[in-house]
Write a protein that holds these residues in place. Sequence first.
Motif: not given
Length: 184
Positions: A47-51, A63-66, A143-146
């Motif tokens: 959701r944060q990535f889409i935001q 910020k939300y990716t490896t 992978n974890g939170d990413k």
Amino acid sequence: MKPQIWLFALSAACFSLVSQANTTEVESTLALASEAVNEPESVTVVRQFIQGFNEHSVEQMLKYTTANIHWSNVAAMKMDIQTSSQNELGAAMTDYFASLNDAKATLRRITVTGNYVSTVEEVQWSHDGEKSSQCSLGVYQLNGDKINAVWYYPAHACDEQVWRDAVNLDIVPPEIGVLKQTRQ
């Protein structure tokens, strides 16, 4: 009110809204419902990535990716790897936002299994004064939170009505326990 009864009542209310409300109102209602039942962290990350996409903030998306985010497009018997790093994804998204400066995405459906989040996403944009939209199936591997990898399937016309199962985001553990590797 007991939690399951509360969820059932909330589900019924959301289901009736689906047939009466537009997608934006439904998304707002479902976002609130998701927070109320503590959605999995993986869904929050997507959701944060889409935001970030909706704000056209490449920095927020990254910020939300490896560091080695893989982005692939899947079509019939072919898969094209679009990016293999944050730098490549950042450059691709910068170009995308330059050509479609009003693109916005809506998560129409979300399914979680293990470290995968599957979505049906609707993207809306305008070109030469005409509004357009399309839907795609996306699969995010975390992978974890990413977000570690994304697979996008061919775009198609969106269904007229947003269809949703009852809003019950409880994750049910397997009846027989977690599968374990065994040797014979």
